[in-house]
Design a protein around this motif. Structure first.
Motif, short mmCIF file in Angstrom:
data_model
loop_
_atom_site.label_atom_id
_atom_site.label_comp_id
_atom_site.label_asym_id
_atom_site.label_seq_id
_atom_site.Cartn_x
_atom_site.Cartn_y
_atom_site.Cartn_z
N TYR A 135 81.14 12.12 42.07
CA TYR A 135 80.19 11.91 43.18
C TYR A 135 78.77 11.95 42.62
N ARG A 136 77.93 11.14 43.23
CA ARG A 136 76.51 11.15 42.87
C ARG A 136 75.75 11.82 44.01
N PHE A 137 75.01 12.88 43.69
CA PHE A 137 74.25 13.61 44.70
C PHE A 137 72.75 13.38 44.49
N ARG A 138 72.10 12.88 45.53
CA ARG A 138 70.65 12.65 45.48
C ARG A 138 70.01 13.84 46.18
N MET A 139 69.60 14.84 45.39
CA MET A 139 69.14 16.10 45.98
C MET A 139 67.64 16.13 46.14
N LEU A 140 67.22 16.75 47.24
CA LEU A 140 65.80 16.89 47.55
C LEU A 140 65.57 18.33 48.01
N ASN A 141 64.58 18.98 47.43
CA ASN A 141 64.14 20.27 47.98
C ASN A 141 63.08 19.96 49.04
N GLU B 172 82.41 26.84 39.97
CA GLU B 172 83.53 26.46 39.08
C GLU B 172 82.95 26.27 37.67
N PRO B 173 83.32 27.19 36.75
CA PRO B 173 82.65 27.17 35.44
C PRO B 173 82.88 25.89 34.65
N SER B 174 83.96 25.17 34.93
CA SER B 174 84.22 23.97 34.12
C SER B 174 83.34 22.80 34.57
N LEU B 175 82.65 22.95 35.70
CA LEU B 175 81.85 21.84 36.21
C LEU B 175 80.40 21.97 35.79
N LYS B 176 79.82 20.83 35.46
CA LYS B 176 78.39 20.79 35.13
C LYS B 176 77.72 19.76 36.05
N PHE B 177 76.40 19.89 36.15
CA PHE B 177 75.62 18.81 36.75
C PHE B 177 75.35 17.80 35.64
N ILE B 178 75.68 16.56 35.89
CA ILE B 178 75.31 15.52 34.93
C ILE B 178 74.08 14.84 35.51
N GLN B 179 72.90 15.27 35.03
CA GLN B 179 71.66 14.77 35.65
C GLN B 179 71.32 13.40 35.09
N TYR C 157 60.76 18.50 44.91
CA TYR C 157 61.54 17.95 43.79
C TYR C 157 62.71 17.10 44.28
N ARG C 158 63.05 16.07 43.49
CA ARG C 158 64.33 15.39 43.64
C ARG C 158 65.08 15.43 42.31
N VAL C 159 66.39 15.57 42.39
CA VAL C 159 67.23 15.43 41.21
C VAL C 159 68.41 14.55 41.58
N ASP C 160 68.80 13.73 40.62
CA ASP C 160 69.88 12.77 40.80
C ASP C 160 70.99 13.23 39.85
N VAL C 161 72.09 13.75 40.40
CA VAL C 161 73.13 14.33 39.54
C VAL C 161 74.51 13.79 39.92
N ILE C 162 75.37 13.73 38.92
CA ILE C 162 76.77 13.41 39.15
C ILE C 162 77.57 14.70 38.94
N ILE C 163 78.49 14.96 39.83
CA ILE C 163 79.45 16.06 39.63
C ILE C 163 80.83 15.41 39.61
N ASP C 164 81.57 15.70 38.56
CA ASP C 164 82.87 15.07 38.38
C ASP C 164 83.98 16.06 38.74
N PHE C 165 84.57 15.86 39.93
CA PHE C 165 85.62 16.77 40.42
C PHE C 165 87.01 16.32 39.95
N SER C 166 87.08 15.34 39.03
CA SER C 166 88.38 14.73 38.67
C SER C 166 89.44 15.73 38.24
#
Ligand code: CU
Length: 602
Positions: free
Chosen positions: A293-299, A312-319, A342-351
């Protein structure tokens, strides 16, 4: 322009008069919100009612395509909306194409690079004043006929200043306008690279109120020819605006009506709520399939910073992106520190995550940031619950890829002897008893003469010298900049007369610096329009007054009412932590700027 009556009185020594005025008028007539009957003191808010977290699904604002060249009309309305299934409806101000469709957050505007978007912003808020209390002692729009002024700014947009939502370009529902008002019909050229922008109110002195009341939405700018192919999209691309709110039991927003200084009877230096609201829901959950999933985050919070991690320790943000667009290459990051704006554009891979697993997006940032107490933490540390669910057999998940490389970012090349080098302080001004009066940029108030006048086409180096105990997120309009480095200094020595200098490097005997410069951290690289300036540090920015590619803007950036730069803690911005910014051409005087302003109205 609004006067500074309250400050003038204090300067003249009428503190007692002000105190008595505050206690008789403001406390008796204060109206913090519908249905309370209770007063609410700055940073001593009564706790929100107990709300069960993660029982409401994450909502998605409707989308409006603004790329077809037709004008879209978006109004601001007063509405009520359910922000949690256990909370009565909340009174809000919200953007929408009609009162019936207005929502918090507002509709997501979908724009395409180089296709101008035409938006007519309208004001249909008929309140005689903001329903969250306006502090009339600070410089604010102050419409003579009353009403709720609004003016909309698209944060991060390259746009002419007459369409930038300048704070004095406000207008009310009855048609009264601020002194810098040009038009309600804005054109966004969308000439900049693809990124997540956002729109929000920017009215002088009440931005914190109008944004807290709900006037904010996403603005997604795409560039089909330049964006990496096969990123998660459609149902797999999720915008997330993170905000905090505190509520009364009747659903109303709990916003303080009693400030912590008699000089400002209602203004509170930072608003912190005890619940987290994502896309307009308190602590929602999101069902995800085992895929990317791609998350377009905004504070989008007033004052709260977020330091986000996944349980979940195995998951990272792929910015893959930041405020200004794509990074040169993806970054694997365990935590994301995002300040207001701020905005950050991250992928989280739940596969690899088994269906049935629940994963939490958690926040550990202190409030105020970075060294606040526990008093303003939210009731639970989590922001959002991801529920990994099995993919139904009739759903085909498109193949998506994380690219190896994206859009190159230039090096921040500068020469302090040739480029304009601005050294700009951040300070807090307190009254005789140590209570905050206001915060300043370079010891100047909003209405002092303009000093930040970058030349069109130039590169400038901005050193932000933070002399306050807290971090601030500094935001420049019009341009995107690069964060070069930050460097610690001895603030006590610096503030002593003839103590030391920040104009000499770390190894110089007179230098105030106590350490070598630290380059931008992984999560602070790329084009930025908002940057965290940490206390007792100098934050160096490389600003460039051209397009990202180095060419001229598609409009005259030197005309119109001009731009601003400010702290994006909107409670600070509203009380003097904002300054005008006028882009000039070679040989331009402020007088010729005013002549051009008249021409631009045509
Ligand atoms: Cu600030």
């Amino acid at each position: 322009m609004a006067s500074r009556t309250r400050d003038t009185l204090i300067a003249a020594g009428y503190v007692l008069l002000v105190q008595s005025f505050a206690s008789t008028f403001f406390l008796e007539s204060a109206h913090s919100d519908p249905g309370y009957g209770e007063h609410s003191r700055c940073q001593e808010l009564k706790a929100s009612p107990a709300l069960t977290p993660f029982i409401d699904p994450l909502p998605f604002p409707k989308t409006i395509d603004v790329s077809n060249g037709e004008q879209v009309v978006i109004g601001a309305y007063k509405i009520t909306q359910k922000l949690h299934s256990e909370l009565p409806p909340t009174t809000l101000y919200a953007y929408g194409t009609s009162e019936q469709t207005a929502s918090y957050p507002g509709p997501t505007l979908l724009a395409t690079r180089n296709k101008p978007a035409h938006v007519r912003w309208e004001n249909h808020i008929h309140d005689s004043e903001t329903f969250l209390i306006t502090d009339r002692s600070i410089l604010w729009a102050n419409p003579k006929k009353g009403g709720v002024p609004i003016v909309t700014h698209v944060h991060g947009a390259e746009v002419k200043s007459a369409n930038d939502g300048q704070p004095d370009a406000w207008f009310t529902a009855s048609g009264e306008t601020g002194e810098k008002f040009f038009t309600q019909n804005y054109t966004y050229p969308n000439s900049q690279p693809a990124t997540l922008l956002w729109y929000h109110d920017h009215t002088m002195g009440i931005t914190r109120i109008n944004v807290l009341a709900g006037l904010a939405g996403f603005y997604i700018l795409r560039s089909p020819t330049e964006e990496p192919k096969n990123l998660p999209c459609g149902d797999y691309e999720i915008p997330l605006v993170l905000q905090d709110r505190q509520f009364w039991a009747n659903g109303s927003i709990n916003f303080p009506d009693i400030g912590n200084s008699p000089n400002h009877p209602n203004w509170c230096p930072e608003y912190f709520g005890d619940t987290i609201v994502v896309n307009g829901k308190v602590w929602p959950y999101l069902d995800v399939y085992p895929t990317k999933y791609r998350f377009r985050m905004l504070n989008g919070a007033n004052a709260r910073f977020f330091n986000l991690t996944l349980t979940e320790p195995s998951l990272k943000f792929i910015q893959i992106g930041t405020d200004g667009g794509f990074l040169p290459f993806p970054l694997n990051i365990s935590s994301l520190t995002i300040g207001p704006g701020y905005r950050v554009d991250v992928i989280i891979d739940f596969s690899e995550i088994a269906p049935g697993t629940k994963i939490y997006l958690n926040n550990s940032a202190a409030a105020p940031f970075p060294s606040g107490s526990d008093a303003f933490l939210t009731k639970i540390p989590s922001v959002l619950e991801f529920r990994v669910v099995p993919k139904p057999s009739n759903v085909d998940i498109p193949l998506t890829y994380i690219p190896d490389s994206m859009i190159p970012t230039p090096r921040a090349d500068y020469n302090l002897n040739e480029n304009v080098h601005r050294m700009l302080t951040l300070t807090e001004v307190k009254d005789g008893e140590g209570r905050p009066l206001h915060s300043l940029l370079n010891n100047s108030r909003w209405d002092d003469p303009v000093t930040e006048t970058p030349k069109l086409g130039s590169v400038e180096v901005w050193d932000i010298i933070n002399l306050t105990p807290d971090a601030h997120t500094m935001h420049l309009h019009l341009t995107q900049f690069l964060f070069v480095h930050e460097q610690e200094f001895n603030q006590t020595l610096y503030e002593e007369q003839d103590g030391c200098t920040l104009e000499q490097p770390f190894d110089h005997p007179q230098s105030c610096f106590t350490a070598a410069p630290e380059p931008a951290g992984d999560d602070q690289v790329g084009w930025k329009d908002t940057i965290i300036a940490y206390p007792s540090k100098v934050t160096r920015l490389w600003t460039k007054w051209t397009t990202r590619e180095g060419g001229p803007f598609s409009f005259d950036a030197t005309s119109g009412p001009g731009y601003v730069w400010h702290c994006h803690i909107v409670d600070h911005e509203d009380n003097d932590m904002m300054r005008p910014l006028i882009v000039v051409y070679e040989g331009m005087t402020m007088k010729s700027s005013m002549t051009k302003k008249v021409n631009d109205q045509a």
